[in-house]
Write a protein that holds these residues in place. Structure first.
Motif, PDB file in Angstrom:
ATOM      1  N   THR A 238       0.842  -1.194   0.000  1.00 14.35           N
ATOM      2  CA  THR A 238       0.000   0.000   0.000  1.00 14.35           C
ATOM      3  C   THR A 238       0.873   1.239   0.000  1.00 14.35           C
ATOM      4  O   THR A 238       2.055   1.196   0.360  1.00 14.35           O
ATOM      5  CB  THR A 238      -0.941   0.052   1.227  1.00 14.35           C
ATOM      6  OG1 THR A 238      -0.182   0.406   2.395  1.00 14.35           O
ATOM      7  CG2 THR A 238      -1.629  -1.283   1.442  1.00 14.35           C
ATOM      8  N   GLU A 240       0.564   3.567   1.954  1.00 11.94           N
ATOM      9  CA  GLU A 240       0.634   4.097   3.314  1.00 11.94           C
ATOM     10  C   GLU A 240       2.065   4.126   3.827  1.00 11.94           C
ATOM     11  O   GLU A 240       2.428   4.955   4.657  1.00 11.94           O
ATOM     12  CB  GLU A 240      -0.223   3.239   4.258  1.00 11.94           C
ATOM     13  CG  GLU A 240      -1.708   3.243   3.938  1.00 11.94           C
ATOM     14  CD  GLU A 240      -2.332   4.597   4.220  1.00 11.94           C
ATOM     15  OE1 GLU A 240      -2.432   4.972   5.402  1.00 11.94           O
ATOM     16  OE2 GLU A 240      -2.727   5.281   3.253  1.00 11.94           O
ATOM     17  N   LEU A 273      -7.693   1.579   0.875  1.00 15.05           N
ATOM     18  CA  LEU A 273      -6.366   2.153   0.658  1.00 15.05           C
ATOM     19  C   LEU A 273      -6.023   2.139  -0.832  1.00 15.05           C
ATOM     20  O   LEU A 273      -6.821   1.720  -1.666  1.00 15.05           O
ATOM     21  CB  LEU A 273      -5.319   1.363   1.457  1.00 15.05           C
ATOM     22  CG  LEU A 273      -5.548   1.293   2.968  1.00 15.05           C
ATOM     23  CD1 LEU A 273      -4.478   0.425   3.621  1.00 15.05           C
ATOM     24  CD2 LEU A 273      -5.552   2.688   3.584  1.00 15.05           C
TER      25      LEU A 273
END
Length: 380
Positions: A238, A240, A273
């Motif tokens: 991801t 993130e 996400l």
């Protein structure tokens, strides 16, 4: 006194007016990307026969109106070979050479003089890319962004590079923000085929959707070149994490296949996400090669995107000051820097990247995404 509401068309026209006026300055002028027309997803160069490799590129529009605040050779394009790929959204050095960076600073185009102390500001000094890149076209012969120049094939003499699998980066030189756009195909360079098992394998990932629902299966179309005992693994990460943390699946035998489609469903921990995808092929000799999707994928969960935000590269790629690969010509995950990304979409084993971008396209794309997220998910 009642509050008057502006009609949606009025708001849109006002927004487009602001975006149009923003294009006036060089710092916000959308960089013109290199586009990649249809081509074989894996090309082979046997240097025992001929070391030259020719490839084509296109542009969305001509861009030659160099402003008074730009360097004389601004708005030109160049091609660089890389020994490995990079995920969408990755940051590549914004400058090829220290000399380019120095003259951009000297002429006041680049205002961040501290970049001279940062080895990752140029490919020449980069530690991450050391011994992993080569000039296909020289710095002093960058091409003007014209249809006539783009009509001429690029000729790469591969004699001086190590054998292996290479990918090409199209570079738009327009400091202070320079744009990378990775080719959706790769080039397998080798010296004779006496022992194919010793050749580095190759793989590419076909086009991926921009948005999927949380449990919607995605069919990943792969193009591979490897020995008959090679395997491939799909991995996801991801956006993130500052450095992608890859979660790799089980190995699938290629069994000599050059085209293969593998199903992929995002796991619950990635719902809401933005996901990056990777395919890694490993040959029987132990050599391997990793390919990344040119665009990231927004995964929608019930209730919409988590936190109401996403940093999809829209396909490309928005690389800041020389960062990497989205699907619109500024194609990029939107950032404050106009078109510093390196992403682009590709079409199956005939790989292509159709990117044409501008603030208008970005604005309409944003409105379209908002409309998508605002609709109810159909009952299944």
């Amino acid at each position: 006194m009642p509050v008057r509401r502006l009609a949606a068309p009025t708001v849109l026209l006002g927004l487009l007016g602001v975006l149009a006026s923003a294009e006036a300055g060089n710092t916000v002028h959308p960089r013109t990307p290199v586009l990649w027309p249809d081509a074989p997803c894996i090309a082979s160069v046997d240097r025992s026969l001929d070391p030259t490799f020719e490839f084509a590129y296109t542009i969305p529009a001509e861009d030659t109106n160099v402003g008074v605040d730009e360097l004389d050779d601004s708005r030109t394009q160049q091609f660089i070979g890389f020994c490995r790929q990079w995920p969408p959204g990755s940051v590549l050095p914004g400058y090829i050479s220290v000399a380019d960076l120095q003259r951009a600073i000297t002429n006041g185009v680049e205002t961040d003089a501290s970049k001279l102390e940062d080895p990752e500001a140029t490919l020449e000094t980069s530690l991450e890319w050391a011994d992993c890149w080569t000039r296909i076209t020289p710095d002093d012969l960058r091409r003007p962004i014209t249809f006539a120049a783009a009509a001429e094939p690029v000729v790469w003499m591969t004699s001086e590079v190590p054998a292996g699998t290479w990918v090409v980066g199209g570079y738009t030189w327009e400091p202070p923000y320079n744009l990378w756009r990775r080719s959706p195909w790769v080039v397998r360079v080798f010296d004779g085929e006496s022992d194919p098992a010793l050749l580095q394998p190759a793989v590419t990932i076909g086009p991926t959707p921009e948005v999927v629902w949380e449990d919607e299966p995605v069919s990943l179309d792969l193009c591979a070149a490897a020995d008959s005992e090679a395997t491939v693994r799909i991995a996801w990460a991801t956006t993130e994490d500052e450095v992608p943390v890859w979660h790799e699946g089980e190995a699938t035998a290629l069994a000599g296949a050059s085209l293969i489609s593998l199903p992929f469903v995002t796991p619950p921990e990635a719902w809401g996400l933005t996901v990056l995808l990777r395919a890694r092929v490993e040959g029987s000799s132990g050599s391997d090669y990793a390919s990344y999707s040119l665009a990231s994928v927004i995964v929608i969960k019930p209730g919409g995107v988590e936190g109401g935000e996403s940093d999809s590269t829209g396909e490309s790629e928005s690389d800041s000051a020389g960062e990497s690969d989205s699907d619109s010509a500024g194609e990029s995950e939107s950032t404050s820097d106009p078109g510093l990304t390196d992403e682009g979409s590709s079409d199956a084993c005939q790989c292509t990247s159709n990117s044409a971008g501008s603030p208008l396209v970005s604005a309409l794309g944003l409105l379209g995404l908002c409309g998508l997220l605002g609709r109810r998910r159909p009952q299944r």
